[in-house]
Design an enzyme around this catalytic site. Structure first.
Site, PDB file in Angstrom:
ATOM      1  N   VAL A 173       8.766  -0.567   7.975  1.00  0.00           N
ATOM      2  CA  VAL A 173       8.526  -0.192   9.776  1.00  0.00           C
ATOM      3  C   VAL A 173       6.620  -1.170  10.387  1.00  0.00           C
ATOM      4  O   VAL A 173       5.875  -1.323   9.652  1.00  0.00           O
ATOM      5  CB  VAL A 173       7.465   0.907   9.408  1.00  0.00           C
ATOM      6  CG1 VAL A 173       7.624   1.248  10.884  1.00  0.00           C
ATOM      7  CG2 VAL A 173       8.572   1.500   8.318  1.00  0.00           C
TER       8      VAL A 173
ATOM      9  N   THR B 126       4.216  -1.121  11.565  1.00  0.00           N
ATOM     10  CA  THR B 126       2.550  -0.599  11.967  1.00  0.00           C
ATOM     11  C   THR B 126       1.988  -1.625  11.913  1.00  0.00           C
ATOM     12  O   THR B 126       2.160  -2.992  10.996  1.00  0.00           O
ATOM     13  CB  THR B 126       2.811   0.141  10.917  1.00  0.00           C
ATOM     14  OG1 THR B 126       2.781   0.086   9.815  1.00  0.00           O
ATOM     15  CG2 THR B 126       3.249   1.454  11.118  1.00  0.00           C
TER      16      THR B 126
ATOM     17  N   LEU C 265       2.179   5.341  11.528  1.00  0.00           N
ATOM     18  CA  LEU C 265       3.212   6.780  10.799  1.00  0.00           C
ATOM     19  C   LEU C 265       2.585   7.849  10.812  1.00  0.00           C
ATOM     20  O   LEU C 265       3.523   8.628  11.311  1.00  0.00           O
ATOM     21  CB  LEU C 265       3.976   6.502   9.818  1.00  0.00           C
ATOM     22  CG  LEU C 265       4.904   5.065   8.906  1.00  0.00           C
ATOM     23  CD1 LEU C 265       4.932   4.746   7.817  1.00  0.00           C
ATOM     24  CD2 LEU C 265       5.755   5.334   9.836  1.00  0.00           C
TER      25      LEU C 265
ATOM     26  N   TYR D 181      -0.888  -2.654  -5.399  1.00  0.00           N
ATOM     27  CA  TYR D 181      -0.107  -1.434  -3.916  1.00  0.00           C
ATOM     28  C   TYR D 181       0.948  -0.562  -4.959  1.00  0.00           C
ATOM     29  O   TYR D 181       0.584   0.110  -5.122  1.00  0.00           O
ATOM     30  CB  TYR D 181       0.262  -2.276  -3.155  1.00  0.00           C
ATOM     31  CG  TYR D 181       1.023  -1.379  -1.656  1.00  0.00           C
ATOM     32  CD1 TYR D 181       0.596   0.028  -0.978  1.00  0.00           C
ATOM     33  CD2 TYR D 181       2.038  -1.522  -2.254  1.00  0.00           C
ATOM     34  CE1 TYR D 181       1.165   0.430  -0.277  1.00  0.00           C
ATOM     35  CE2 TYR D 181       3.205  -0.567  -0.945  1.00  0.00           C
ATOM     36  CZ  TYR D 181       2.136   0.577   0.321  1.00  0.00           C
ATOM     37  OH  TYR D 181       3.144   0.844   0.442  1.00  0.00           O
TER      38      TYR D 181
ATOM     39  N   ASN E 154       0.592  10.833   3.840  1.00  0.00           N
ATOM     40  CA  ASN E 154       1.105   9.558   3.969  1.00  0.00           C
ATOM     41  C   ASN E 154      -0.097   8.766   4.641  1.00  0.00           C
ATOM     42  O   ASN E 154       0.063   7.613   4.395  1.00  0.00           O
ATOM     43  CB  ASN E 154       1.580   9.901   5.931  1.00  0.00           C
ATOM     44  CG  ASN E 154       1.230   8.978   6.684  1.00  0.00           C
ATOM     45  OD1 ASN E 154       2.344   7.681   6.633  1.00  0.00           O
ATOM     46  ND2 ASN E 154       0.467   8.487   7.651  1.00  0.00           N
TER      47      ASN E 154
ATOM     48  N   LYS F  53       1.447   3.431  -6.075  1.00  0.00           N
ATOM     49  CA  LYS F  53       2.450   4.180  -6.061  1.00  0.00           C
ATOM     50  C   LYS F  53       3.453   4.832  -6.749  1.00  0.00           C
ATOM     51  O   LYS F  53       3.841   5.703  -6.855  1.00  0.00           O
ATOM     52  CB  LYS F  53       3.017   2.973  -4.590  1.00  0.00           C
ATOM     53  CG  LYS F  53       2.176   2.945  -3.137  1.00  0.00           C
ATOM     54  CD  LYS F  53       1.829   4.208  -2.159  1.00  0.00           C
ATOM     55  CE  LYS F  53       1.451   3.770  -1.037  1.00  0.00           C
ATOM     56  NZ  LYS F  53       1.287   5.225   0.336  1.00  0.00           N
TER      57      LYS F  53
HETATM   58  N1  LIG Z   1       4.629   0.609   7.437  1.00  0.00           N
HETATM   59  C1  LIG Z   1       5.726   0.219   6.643  1.00  0.00           C
HETATM   60  O1  LIG Z   1       6.414  -0.726   6.305  1.00  0.00           O
HETATM   61  C2  LIG Z   1       5.497   1.112   4.752  1.00  0.00           C
HETATM   62  C3  LIG Z   1       6.450   0.587   3.584  1.00  0.00           C
HETATM   63  C4  LIG Z   1       6.179   1.153   2.579  1.00  0.00           C
HETATM   64  C5  LIG Z   1       4.917   2.553   2.470  1.00  0.00           C
HETATM   65  N2  LIG Z   1       3.956   2.625   3.473  1.00  0.00           N
HETATM   66  C6  LIG Z   1       2.994   3.508   3.237  1.00  0.00           C
HETATM   67  O2  LIG Z   1       3.268   4.570   4.884  1.00  0.00           O
HETATM   68  C7  LIG Z   1       2.527   5.227   5.436  1.00  0.00           C
HETATM   69  C8  LIG Z   1       1.730   5.020   6.576  1.00  0.00           C
HETATM   70  O3  LIG Z   1       1.777   3.868   6.363  1.00  0.00           O
HETATM   71  P1  LIG Z   1       1.599   2.887   8.048  1.00  0.00           P
HETATM   72  O4  LIG Z   1       1.891   1.752   7.883  1.00  0.00           O
HETATM   73  O5  LIG Z   1       1.395   4.115   9.020  1.00  0.00           O
HETATM   74  O6  LIG Z   1       0.003   2.415   7.412  1.00  0.00           O
HETATM   75  P2  LIG Z   1      -1.424   1.951   8.563  1.00  0.00           P
HETATM   76  O7  LIG Z   1      -0.793   1.541   9.724  1.00  0.00           O
HETATM   77  O8  LIG Z   1      -2.625   0.927   8.008  1.00  0.00           O
HETATM   78  O9  LIG Z   1      -1.958   3.537   8.298  1.00  0.00           O
HETATM   79  C9  LIG Z   1      -3.335   3.817   7.232  1.00  0.00           C
HETATM   80  C10 LIG Z   1      -3.215   4.861   7.438  1.00  0.00           C
HETATM   81  O10 LIG Z   1      -4.280   5.198   6.475  1.00  0.00           O
HETATM   82  C11 LIG Z   1      -5.316   6.276   6.653  1.00  0.00           C
HETATM   83  N3  LIG Z   1      -6.523   5.608   5.315  1.00  0.00           N
HETATM   84  C12 LIG Z   1      -6.733   4.286   5.511  1.00  0.00           C
HETATM   85  N4  LIG Z   1      -7.402   4.584   4.228  1.00  0.00           N
HETATM   86  C13 LIG Z   1      -7.888   6.027   4.175  1.00  0.00           C
HETATM   87  C14 LIG Z   1      -8.566   6.073   3.435  1.00  0.00           C
HETATM   88  N5  LIG Z   1     -10.108   5.542   2.142  1.00  0.00           N
HETATM   89  N6  LIG Z   1      -9.052   7.813   3.816  1.00  0.00           N
HETATM   90  C15 LIG Z   1      -8.442   8.246   4.841  1.00  0.00           C
HETATM   91  N7  LIG Z   1      -7.596   7.715   5.514  1.00  0.00           N
HETATM   92  C16 LIG Z   1      -7.181   6.456   5.365  1.00  0.00           C
HETATM   93  C17 LIG Z   1      -6.049   5.289   8.192  1.00  0.00           C
HETATM   94  O11 LIG Z   1      -6.941   5.265   8.928  1.00  0.00           O
HETATM   95  P3  LIG Z   1      -7.949   4.455   9.555  1.00  0.00           P
HETATM   96  O12 LIG Z   1      -7.691   5.061  10.800  1.00  0.00           O
HETATM   97  O13 LIG Z   1      -9.261   5.131   9.261  1.00  0.00           O
HETATM   98  O14 LIG Z   1      -8.105   3.282   8.452  1.00  0.00           O
HETATM   99  C18 LIG Z   1      -4.511   5.145   9.193  1.00  0.00           C
HETATM  100  O15 LIG Z   1      -4.612   6.355   9.944  1.00  0.00           O
HETATM  101  C19 LIG Z   1       1.017   4.412   3.517  1.00  0.00           C
HETATM  102  O16 LIG Z   1       1.296   5.098   2.514  1.00  0.00           O
HETATM  103  C20 LIG Z   1       1.836   3.612   3.545  1.00  0.00           C
HETATM  104  O17 LIG Z   1       1.914   2.754   2.116  1.00  0.00           O
HETATM  105  C21 LIG Z   1       3.998   1.712   4.860  1.00  0.00           C
END
Ligand SMILES: NC(=O)c1ccc[n+]([C@@H]2O[C@H](COP(=O)([O-])OP(=O)(O)OC[C@H]3O[C@@H](n4cnc5c(N)ncnc54)[C@H](OP(=O)(O)O)[C@@H]3O)[C@@H](O)[C@H]2O)c1
Length: 273
Positions: free
Chosen positions: A200, A202, A13, A167, A86, A171
């Site tokens: 989503v 991802t 995202l 988690y 994010n 949150k």
């Molecule tokens: N996808 C869903 O269905 C969903 C649903 C509910 C909530 N969310 C929330 O939406 C947000 C984005 O989710 P996403 O699905 O895009 O996740 P993702 O694809 O797993 O990406 C996570 C991002 O966070 C970064 N990150 C993780 N640990 C970190 C740290 N210690 N320091 C700095 N950066 C860090 C990662 O960087 P690296 O590449 O370096 O690891 C990556 O850029 C999150 O907060 C997640 O909890 C997502």
């Protein structure tokens, strides 16, 4: 010339936020990433707009976030309009387990809880504190944290969603931090809010590869619970759709129109799917 700082910009995202925000005329978009060089390479290959910048930052390292705020100030001239917090993790270890499933290894459970809190709660609080001086000097004055429907109490209680405890707790704590900041800064016109992106597609979510029998069983139950909660739900949406929906809410939300301190879905309400 709106300026944006998006954390977790390397993929998922966060990267999609960079893509959509950099299309806003006059926007200055800054992505915070752990691997700055790799993210810059991806930005130039897949977005290719000169208004996207990348700064280094690790959410568990206060000094690196402090440096990221300094680097951001150099790019923007000392202010920031939007902070989109994010970046975060859903621990693979506990994502598809119940808290009681995790009872067999209390040390690992404790570790998993602490890691989730460190990144999803404590890192975000440091981020808000370090970027607030820039936000105060910005025009839009908006700080938005990515949360999750998992942190909705009524959803958990009414539909029995029992997986991903660490988690969920991290949150939930983030949502309460947002409410605290809202209480403190609403009179300065600074919007703090949490938003869930929906489910989503991802890399971070929903990959059943390598799950144990018990985890697959839990995943199957969640599928049924989601169907009970939202019969219209057809499965995960794309990052493009999720970010488009969230930006619509983020652009409209103000302290005055009641979004301050709230925790809403990608639809701007409590409909999580
Ligand atoms: N996808 C869903 O269905 C969903 C649903 C509910 C909530 N969310 C929330 O939406 C947000 C984005 O989710 P996403 O699905 O895009 O996740 P993702 O694809 O797993 O990406 C996570 C991002 O966070 C970064 N990150 C993780 N640990 C970190 C740290 N210690 N320091 C700095 N950066 C860090 C990662 O960087 P690296 O590449 O370096 O690891 C990556 O850029 C999150 O907060 C997640 O909890 C997502």
């Amino acid at each position: 010339m709106p300026s944006y700082l998006v954390t977790g910009a390397s993929r998922g995202l966060g990267f999609e936020f960079l893509r959509q925000l950099s299309a806003v005329p006059g926007a200055v978009v800054i992505g915070l990433a752990r691997d700055k060089a790799a993210t810059e390479k991806k930005v130039s290959a897949e977005i290719g707009r000169p208004n996207v910048h990348v700064v280094h930052g690790e959410l568990t390292d206060y000094e690196s976030l402090k440096k990221a705020a300094e680097d951001t100030a150099k790019i923007t001239g000392g202010s920031l309009d939007y902070l989109i917090a994010n970046g975060g993790i859903v621990s693979r270890y506990s994502a598809f387990k119940t808290l009681y499933d995790l009872a067999d290894d209390p040390k690992a459970l404790e570790e998993d809880l602490l890691t989730s809190y460190k990144i999803n709660t404590i890192g975000q609080i440091h981020l808000f504190n370090l970027f607030l001086p820039l936000i105060k000097k910005g025009e839009a004055k908006k700080i938005v944290a990515l949360s999750s429907g998992h942190a909705d109490y009524d959803l958990i209680r009414d539909f029995g969603i029992v997986i991903a405890g660490p988690y969920t707790l991290s949150k939930t704590a983030l949502n309460f931090a947002i409410a605290k900041y809202h209480g403190e800064f609403k009179n300065e016109g600074i919007l703090f809010m949490s938003i869930s992106p929906g489910v989503v597609e991802t890399s971070g979510h929903n990959d059943p590869e390598g799950l144990s029998e018990r985890e697959l069983e839990n995943l199957g139950k969640v599928g049924q619970q989601f169907a009970n909660y939202a019969p219209h739900f057809k499965g995960a949406i794309t990052p493009e759709e999720s970010v488009r929906l969230m930006l619509d809410i983020i652009n409209r939300a103000t302290v005055e129109n009641g979004y301050g301190g709230t925790f809403v879905s990608q639809f701007g309400n409590k409909q999580w799917l």
